[in-house]
Every structure is written in structure tokens, then in C-alpha cells.
Design a protein around this motif. Sequence first.
Motif, short mmCIF file in Angstrom:
data_model
loop_
_atom_site.label_atom_id
_atom_site.label_comp_id
_atom_site.label_asym_id
_atom_site.label_seq_id
_atom_site.Cartn_x
_atom_site.Cartn_y
_atom_site.Cartn_z
N SER C 240 0.84 -1.20 0.00
CA SER C 240 0.00 0.00 0.00
C SER C 240 0.87 1.25 0.00
N VAL C 241 2.00 1.18 0.69
CA VAL C 241 2.92 2.32 0.68
C VAL C 241 3.47 2.52 -0.73
N LEU C 242 3.89 1.41 -1.35
CA LEU C 242 4.41 1.50 -2.72
C LEU C 242 3.32 2.04 -3.65
N LEU C 243 2.10 1.56 -3.45
CA LEU C 243 1.00 1.98 -4.32
C LEU C 243 0.78 3.48 -4.20
N LEU C 244 0.71 3.96 -2.96
CA LEU C 244 0.50 5.39 -2.76
C LEU C 244 1.60 6.20 -3.43
N ALA C 245 2.84 5.74 -3.22
CA ALA C 245 3.96 6.49 -3.78
C ALA C 245 3.93 6.45 -5.30
N ALA C 246 3.46 5.32 -5.85
CA ALA C 246 3.55 5.14 -7.30
C ALA C 246 2.36 5.71 -8.06
N LEU C 247 1.22 5.88 -7.38
CA LEU C 247 0.00 6.26 -8.12
C LEU C 247 0.15 7.59 -8.86
N GLY C 248 0.75 8.56 -8.18
CA GLY C 248 0.93 9.86 -8.84
C GLY C 248 1.79 9.72 -10.08
N LEU C 249 2.80 8.89 -9.94
CA LEU C 249 3.70 8.66 -11.06
C LEU C 249 2.99 7.88 -12.18
N ALA C 250 2.07 7.01 -11.77
CA ALA C 250 1.32 6.25 -12.77
C ALA C 250 0.52 7.21 -13.66
N VAL C 251 0.15 8.35 -13.10
CA VAL C 251 -0.58 9.34 -13.90
C VAL C 251 0.40 10.16 -14.74
N THR C 252 1.42 10.76 -14.10
CA THR C 252 2.31 11.65 -14.87
C THR C 252 3.15 10.86 -15.87
N PHE C 253 3.72 9.75 -15.43
CA PHE C 253 4.56 8.97 -16.33
C PHE C 253 3.73 7.98 -17.13
N GLY C 254 2.86 7.26 -16.44
CA GLY C 254 2.08 6.22 -17.10
C GLY C 254 1.12 6.77 -18.13
N VAL C 255 0.38 7.79 -17.75
CA VAL C 255 -0.65 8.29 -18.65
C VAL C 255 -0.09 9.36 -19.59
N MET C 256 0.67 10.31 -19.03
CA MET C 256 1.18 11.41 -19.85
C MET C 256 2.50 11.07 -20.53
N GLY C 257 3.24 10.13 -19.96
CA GLY C 257 4.56 9.82 -20.50
C GLY C 257 5.62 10.82 -20.10
N VAL C 258 5.32 11.64 -19.10
CA VAL C 258 6.30 12.62 -18.65
C VAL C 258 7.00 12.08 -17.42
N ILE C 259 8.30 12.05 -17.50
CA ILE C 259 9.05 11.51 -16.38
C ILE C 259 9.28 12.63 -15.38
N ASN C 260 8.86 12.41 -14.14
CA ASN C 260 9.02 13.47 -13.15
C ASN C 260 9.87 12.97 -12.00
N MET C 261 11.14 13.34 -12.01
CA MET C 261 12.04 12.88 -10.96
C MET C 261 11.82 13.66 -9.67
N ALA C 262 11.02 14.72 -9.72
CA ALA C 262 10.71 15.47 -8.49
C ALA C 262 9.50 14.86 -7.79
N HIS C 263 9.03 13.73 -8.31
CA HIS C 263 7.85 13.09 -7.73
C HIS C 263 8.02 12.82 -6.23
N GLY C 264 9.17 12.29 -5.86
CA GLY C 264 9.44 12.01 -4.46
C GLY C 264 9.36 13.28 -3.62
N GLU C 265 9.77 14.39 -4.19
CA GLU C 265 9.73 15.65 -3.45
C GLU C 265 8.28 16.12 -3.27
N PHE C 266 7.41 15.80 -4.24
CA PHE C 266 5.99 16.14 -4.06
C PHE C 266 5.41 15.33 -2.90
N VAL C 267 5.82 14.07 -2.81
CA VAL C 267 5.38 13.25 -1.68
C VAL C 267 5.85 13.91 -0.38
N MET C 268 7.10 14.35 -0.38
CA MET C 268 7.66 14.99 0.81
C MET C 268 6.90 16.26 1.14
N LEU C 269 6.56 17.05 0.11
CA LEU C 269 5.80 18.28 0.36
C LEU C 269 4.44 17.95 0.98
#
Lengths: 364, 245, 524
Positions: C240-269
Motif C-alpha cells: 500500500s505504501v508502494l502503491l500510494l507512492a507510485a499512483l501519482g507517477l502512474a498518472v504523470t509517467f504512465g498516462v502522460m509519458g512525462v518523467i518526473n524525478m521530483a515526484h518524491g519531493e511532491f510526496v515529501m511536500l
Amino acid sequence: MSATTLHAPPLSRTRLGLRALMGAAVVILAAFPLLNMLPQDNVLHVSDFLVSVSGKWICYAILALSLDLAWGYAGILSLGHGAFFALGGYAMGMHLMRLIGPRGVYGHPTLPDFMVFLGYQELPWYWLGFQSFPFAMLMVLLVPGVLALVLGWLCFRSRITGVYLSIITQAMTYALMLAFFRNDMGFGGNNGFTDFKELLGMPLNTGAARATLFYASLLTLVGCYLFCLWMTGTKYGRVLTAIRDAENRVRFLGYDTTSHKLFAFVASAMMAGLAGALYVPQVGIINPGEFSPGNSIEAVIWVAVGGRGTLVGAVLGAFSVNGLKTWLTSAAPDLWLFVLGALFVAVTLFLPKGLVGLIQGRGK
Amino acid sequence: MRGRRLYLDGVSVVFDGFRALNNLALVVEPGEMRAVIGPNGAGKTTMMDVITGKTRPTSGVVTFGDLDLTRMDEASIANLGIGRKFQKPTVFDALTVFENLELALKAPRGPVACLRWHLAGAGRTRIEEVAAEIGLTERAHDRAGILSHGQKQWLEIGMMLMQDPDLMLVDEPVAGMTDAETEHTARLLARIAGRHSVVVVEHDLEFVRALGCKVTVLHEGTLLSEGSIDHVQNDPRVVEVYLGR
Amino acid sequence: MTRIIALLLLMAAAALPARAQDAFLDALPGLGGNFTAQAEAVDRLGAAGDPRALPVLRALSDGRLVKLSDGTLLVRDGAAFTNAATGAAATPAEADTQRISINNRVRVALRGALGRLQIISPDAGERLAAAEGIFRSRSADNVGLLETALARETVPRIRDQIALALAVSRLVSADPAAKMAGITALGGSASPEARSLLLESRAANPDLAGQIDAAIADIDRRLAIRRVAETAFQGLSLGSVLLLAALGLAVTFGVMGVINMAHGEFVMLGAYTTVIVQDLLRGHPTLAPWSLPLAIPAAFLVTAAIGAAMERGLVRHLYGRPLETLLMTFGVGMMIQQAVRLVFGAQNREVISPPWMQGTMLLPFDIPVTANRLWILCFSLVVFLLIVAAIRFTRFGLEMRAVTQRRPIAAAMGIRTGRVDALTFAFGSGIAGIAGVALSQIDNVSPNLGTGYIIDSFLVVVFGGVGSLAGTLIAAFGLGVINKMLEPWAGAVLAKVFVLVAVMVFIQRRPRGLFPQKGRAAEA
């Protein structure tokens, strides 16, 4: 020029200029240890600090060159090149640890201190042979090379490219970092290796040793630069650029791109390993932190800032970014990470060809 | 006559339930020139993908001489003597025209061979010949990236000539060309045929007529009609497909 | 509260038969005698089962029981004294008090007596502890006491423990029928201790070896189920932790194809937003307990806004150049991290869990489940369903799918593709923020919080198949469970390394992941 005979055009002026810049930089650097021997009050005196810090930068420049060969020429953006660097460093570190011999804190004739501390009875098999310098140097090249061979073969064969490849290489260095943090790996865990005494019969904490290592690094840098220059100047280099720009098209020309990329990736990893091996005796320590993904990404920014796809650019980038880092981390430590982050943004958005692009732009 | 016979039988390609090719059969004899026409989505490009190893057929036989192409990758098929010109010209922008041609020149393809490669007199002469043939002698040392669209088309044809393949697959060679260029291309292809087998995919029926060869019409991934241009143009099934039902 | 307990105590005391009261008072003076008398008195007090004996015996055990020269026994509690017999307050002269000391024999007797007495204590925790104590003491004498206690007990968990203790007492008793009953009862438990007891008693009871073996096998089966269930829960929790962390990325990277390496920082924010909301609401009488739920929309809005700004300002200039996007977003992440470090400091920030997220509960088979993990597991599923619903059923989701599948046609149909890009990126970033709220409950809230998640998230998205939300779900839970399955024999770190390597190898075998997007569009 006759109507049908085609001669290769002479080298452009900017190309020559860049090579001259490289030559000048090497000459200036070569003078550092000599100027270090001048009396302190002489204006040309180069401080111990500058000698040792530029010795480190030279190693970074070799790493940057190796990354540029993979990324700038073959289009393989490795976010894990720090791992090859660290593996080379660890191989050298193992040699240096073996050379400590009975001079360790525990005075054990063969076992390094950390092994005595962890209750090892004998050397693990993978430590055997490292007391020999030629063997250690072989490992410096072989260990990163074999890792690159295996990873590259798996990835390139399955046609994993671009972002996916980058993430996999990053995961690789991350996994290695976690593994090396473990004590039972037999690589000193958290603390890694330190307290080195000598290399090739030469005590390490002397000015002479510093100068020798400095020149060894500089020679290696020049050697790697010439090697890359030769390599990229052959048809092989042109195949690499072609693969970078349109890999599929190269396949339809009958080139097995997997083996070409693999060749470049392995050569690049070996160069990175060499850089790491030169780095470790100069800084006197190697620990799992060298595997951290952040290190690898920092190396990428050196190449990007200097200008990828040009060898001089990679070297220039390594020196300028690290120079900036050394100055800024003492002048305004809080600012450094902002500046580094901003460099990523600025270079990708406004300066895709890096500093060399600026120079070329002015030359035209 | 040198070369091998290209033989496709019962070839089907299914993408996620969509049949791009459906039980396609095609035979191209050594030295033959063949035009392949068909409306959009008829499977022309997919057919080329199957022959060159880019796409694996879901079922069917694809052989070149006695070699099974479905078991080989793109590079091996290219080295076998099958060259391809893509619909969208893909040349290596960072390299010069000369270097593009040099890469295509028939020579050992391994990394070590490339490192030790030295362009000898015969190879240089060949590059100069082809550069002249495609009209790019003057621009030989310009980067390919700055060529016009038509010139890139020519360069790509030139690269295919450099490979000296037994079979050439030419996808829409005259798209975006002027009438004069189109005519030139037709002459060039006509000259090549005879030495090599050529398969030309084209929309432009006038161009196909100018080639004066046997024509294959594809529709919905399957063979609709085959014969001379006059024969297929009068085939009621072809008329129906092109003019609507 | 204390008054109610006192009242209950009084009622309980009144309910006990007079004989027992006498027994208490009869036995009490013995505590002031010699060691033999003490031990005997302790035994008698323990057998009497009188709640009044409990504080007295405890005082004796702790060295707080004093004797006056007239033989009166007093219990000392700090500076205060109470009469052991009557419970009345007393003020003795300091010089007159004499501490009663005990020897080992008395101590043993005390342990047994206290254990027995606590089983009828009004405090549920004490009763449970007592049942556990008696279980361990394994004495046949306790059968009677335990039967009584079992009859009175109403709390199921304590009943189970008492039943277990009773089973052990029966096992060591002389009566063969009781022994059999004990074996059967122990066989019905899932306690490793019961298992070792049975194993021990096997030698002493060769005639019952068959039954004992059967009971042991029974326990083993239950323990195995429990282990599997425990691993499964831990794995799902990690998943569930992995899922939560990955879901946002599944949208930006998975759906849009945009790689966002600042994703972890959004989680932190998102995690820091939780801290801020909590600080703002601290002291507010009605809102303070709700700070965590309130942080969810706050974190979504904050990170979505930053995401939208980042997309419009930076990312969109690099569409079609994934490697440059990767480097650029990495730089942005670095700057965000440093900014947070400067504003909030590098040290960990404390996040207070609301009471309903604290503590541990037990599922059947005694599987311990921490409340916050359970909440996060449920929360991750809710977030997942909401995202799926948002993409399936809303106008925005429709436009988003249209733009990612055929941008020019979507634009031709009047969809403002730039706006959709920004909103999609903001949506993915906002989900990362929500993940941060949840992760603040189980991870250290520090500027480095996101760094650890970025590689995991990417591997989950790629492993599941880029563009497939269901794939992300299965990949997250699958990797979580596999990781936890490996941990017992590989250790936590090596298990993680194995999983990383396994995913890397898997991606090489199937570059498009578990659930690849099909069709010609995916050929590239």
C-alpha cells in the motif's frame, strides 16, 4: 577539387580551439605539483589544498569522459555510472587494505581491522589476490566491465532504451549501495575502507605521494581523452552517433546495435572504474555513499554543463561544476544544492549543448 | 540472375485483435520490379515491417531464397541483402552526407571491424559514384540534418544503393517530391531494377504507371488484385475499393 | 472513574462469601511472622481469592509492607500508609515502622498467589497478565481457580488466555481425563508456548504420545497459517505504501509519458503540508483532532498547484525529450528539497497520529495489525478507486485520455490540450501530495523523505505496465508481498536488493511490464 573526388574537410576552427583549450588545461594542471614546491609567499605558489582538490577533479573528469562516451555518443544515459566508479574504487581500496598488513589497529597479519572486529576467521575468497597490484588493477577494470557487460547485454538485447534504461541503471547503483551497506558483504559495511598506509611501496600521506597520484591521474585523463578521441573519430564513433540518433535505422543498415552499444558501455564502465581507483588513494576513503544515486546524477550534470557529445565539454564540465561546488560549499553551503538544481534546469532548457555550445556559437 | 526469391504465404499480423495483414501471399522473383498499391491501412507498411524483421507475423511463411526471415532480426535480414527506404526519410542528421553513405557501404559491421575500418579506394569511389547518382556531390560534407526533405529522400535512396542489396523495399519514394524529382526517381528505380529486385510502395498511380511493372493491390491486409497497371485499374474489385461502394 | 472502580470493588467484596473475608483476615497476620509463616499465609491468601489481598501481597512483594510494634500491618504508598486489614489511612510514627523482608521461598509463593489473585482483578490488563503468568507457572493446583475465573470472564481475549492456562494446568494434573482435555484444548490454540509445553510433556506421558503429536501438528498448522497471514498483511501494508507512492507517477509517467524525478519531493511536500496543518490547528478545540483528514485536501492542493506551475513553466518546453525532462525535473526536485531543508530544518518533524490510528489490533489467529498500517492500506485502495473513477467517469478524465491518445485530434475537437496537460500533471502531483499525508504517519518527515520512494515508484509503474493503473495496483502489492516473503531468510536489506534485481530482470524479459498497453500505438 575535381567534380567527383571528395576530400574530407579540414577540422573546423572551433574544434581545433577546443583541443587547444584541453591541451592548455593539461599543461596548467601539470604545473600544479611543481608550483606547490615554491615557497608559500611566492605569487605562483599553489596550495596543498588546491593540488589535492584538483587531483580529485581530474578523476571526476575521467568519470565525465566515460559518461560522455556512453551518453553523448552512444545515447545511453546511465544514471548509475557512479557505481562503476565506486566499484573501481572498492577494488583499489581492497588492494590498499591488504597492503596495511599487520599495521592495523588489531595488528592481524592478513585480516583488515573491520574483519577482525566482525569476527572473521579468514579472508573471504573474493579478497584473495588483491595483495597483488597487477591483480587489483585488473579487477579495477574487470569488475565494472563485467557488470556493464551483463547489465548492458540484458538491457540492449531487450531493446530497453531511454528513460527506462536510465531508471534501471539508477536502480542498479541503488541496489549496490544497499548491498554494500551490509556488514556481512565483507566490504566494511557503513564505514567502508580507510586508514590506508601505502601504495606501491610509497607512503600515502606525503607530498611526493600526492604529486605522484596527481600525475598518474593526469596521465590517465590524457590517455582516456586520446582513446576517446581516436574511438569517436573512427567509423565506430560514427556508428555510435547514428545509434544515438536513430537506432532502428542503424539496424536496418545491418548493424547489430546491441554489440556496438555494449562495446561502448563496457569501455565506458572500465574508464569509470579507473577513475574511481585513482580517486580512492587520493581521498583516503571509500564507503557505500559513493554508490548513492545522487553521485551518478551529479556526474551527468557535469557532462550536460560542459556539453555532451564533445569530449572537451565533458572535461570542462567536470572541472567547472566541481570548481563551483568547492568554492560554493565553503562560501555559501546552503546555496550549493539550489545552484546544482538550477544548473539542471538551466542547462536542459537554455543550454542543451552546454558551455562548449556557447563557445561554438561564438566561433561561428 | 543473382539474388533470391522473396516468398510470402498465408502471412497474418494481428495487433490487439486488429488484423493488419490477413493471409497475405506475395512472390517477388529475383531481378523483378513490383509496385504495391492500396488505400491507407491496407497493410503496405506492415508488410515491409514483416519482411525486414521489424514485426513478427502472427502466422505464415516469409522466406528469402531458402532462408526463413521470421526467425531473424533486422540487422541479419539487412545483411542478407534486403535494403529498405522508409516512408519518412530517416538519415543521420549529425553525420555528413558522406558519412551517411559510408555507414551504409557494404563492409564488416562489427564494433572492432568499425574501429579498424579504413576507407579504401574502391569504397571511396563507390561513395563518390552514389553521391553523384543522387545529386549530392556538392553537399557531401554538409550535415544531413540541414538537407531539404527531397534531398533527404535522395540520400536515403543513396544509402540503400550503398548497401548493394539483392532486394530493395522502397516505401513512398516520391512523397513530397516535385514532378521533375519524381521523374528522376522513376528513371533511377528503373535503372536499378534488373540488377536488384525492387518492391515499391506508392500512392501515386502516375508514378506507378511510369515504372511500368507488375502491380499488386492490397486491401485490408490481403491481396486484392495483381497484374499490369491496366489490368488492376480495370479490376472491378479495385475500382470498388478506390471509388467507394 | 476511580470512584466507580472503588464502588465496584466494594460491591465485589460484599458479594464474596463471609467465609472468604474471614479467611483473608485469618491469614493476614501470618505475613508478619517468620518466612515459613509468611509463605503459608501467602498461599492461603492466594487460595482465598479475595481482591483485598491483592494490594497487600503486592506491597509485600515490592518491600512496601511494614509492621508496627503492635503487629499491625500497613501498606506504604510513597509517604502515605493504609491499614492492610481495613484499608483505612494510618499515620504511624516513623520509628515504629519495620519493613517486612522476604526470602526466595516467599517470593515464589508470592508469584503464584499474585498470579492467581490477579485473575479476578477488576482490571482487564491485570487479568490478562495473570492468565499469562499462570499459563507459564503450569501448576496443577490452579485448575479450580481458573475454572472459576473462566466462568466469570467476559472479555473474549482474556477468556482465550485463561482457557489456555487452564489447559496447561490440566495437562500437568494427575487425572488422565483432565490431561486429555488439556491436550485437546492446547491443540486448539496457536501458541508456540503451548507447542513447547506439549513437546515437553510428551516424554512424561508416553501413553498419550499419539494425542500429543496430533495436538502439536494442529498447532503447527495454525502457526503456519498465522505466519502466512502475518507475512501477507505486512506485504500488503508495504504494497500500500508502494502503491500510494507510485499512483501519482502512474498518472504523470504512465498516462502522460512525462518523467518526473521530483515526484518524491511532491510526496515529501505532502508530508510537510500535514505538519503545517497540524501546527496551525494545534490548540483548536474542534478541528485539532481532524488535522490529518484536513491535511489530505490541503496537501493535494499545495502539490497540485506546484505541479501545475512546474508543467506550465518548465516541463512543457521539453515534451518529446524524455531524457532532458528527467534531468530537469531532477534539478527541480533538488531545489525543492533544499528549500524545505532551509525553511523547516534538516531534522525530522514530528507528526502526531490521531488516537484512532494508534495501537494494535488482533485479527483471528492472533495476527497483530497496527492501526495506522491498516488505515493506510484502506486509504491507498480508496485513493486508487477515486483515481480510476476520475479517469473513467469525469469530463476531465475523458479529455485527459483523448489528449494522451491522439493529441492533434483532441485539439481539433476543441479540447484545450495545454490546459489538460497542466491539469493532468497537477492531478498526478496532487496524488503524490496525498501519498505524503499517509506516509507522514509511518515514515520520518524529513527533507529526504521522497528520495527513497522515487526508484521504487518507477519500478512499480514500469513493472505493472506503463499506462495501466490496474497493473500499478497489482505490481505494488505483488512486490510488497514478495519483499516481505523474502525478508525472513534474506534480511530486510538483501530482500530489497533481490526485489530490485528481480524487477530489473523482469523488465528486461518483458519491457512493457505485466499489463502492457497493446496495439500499434505502443509500437515505438
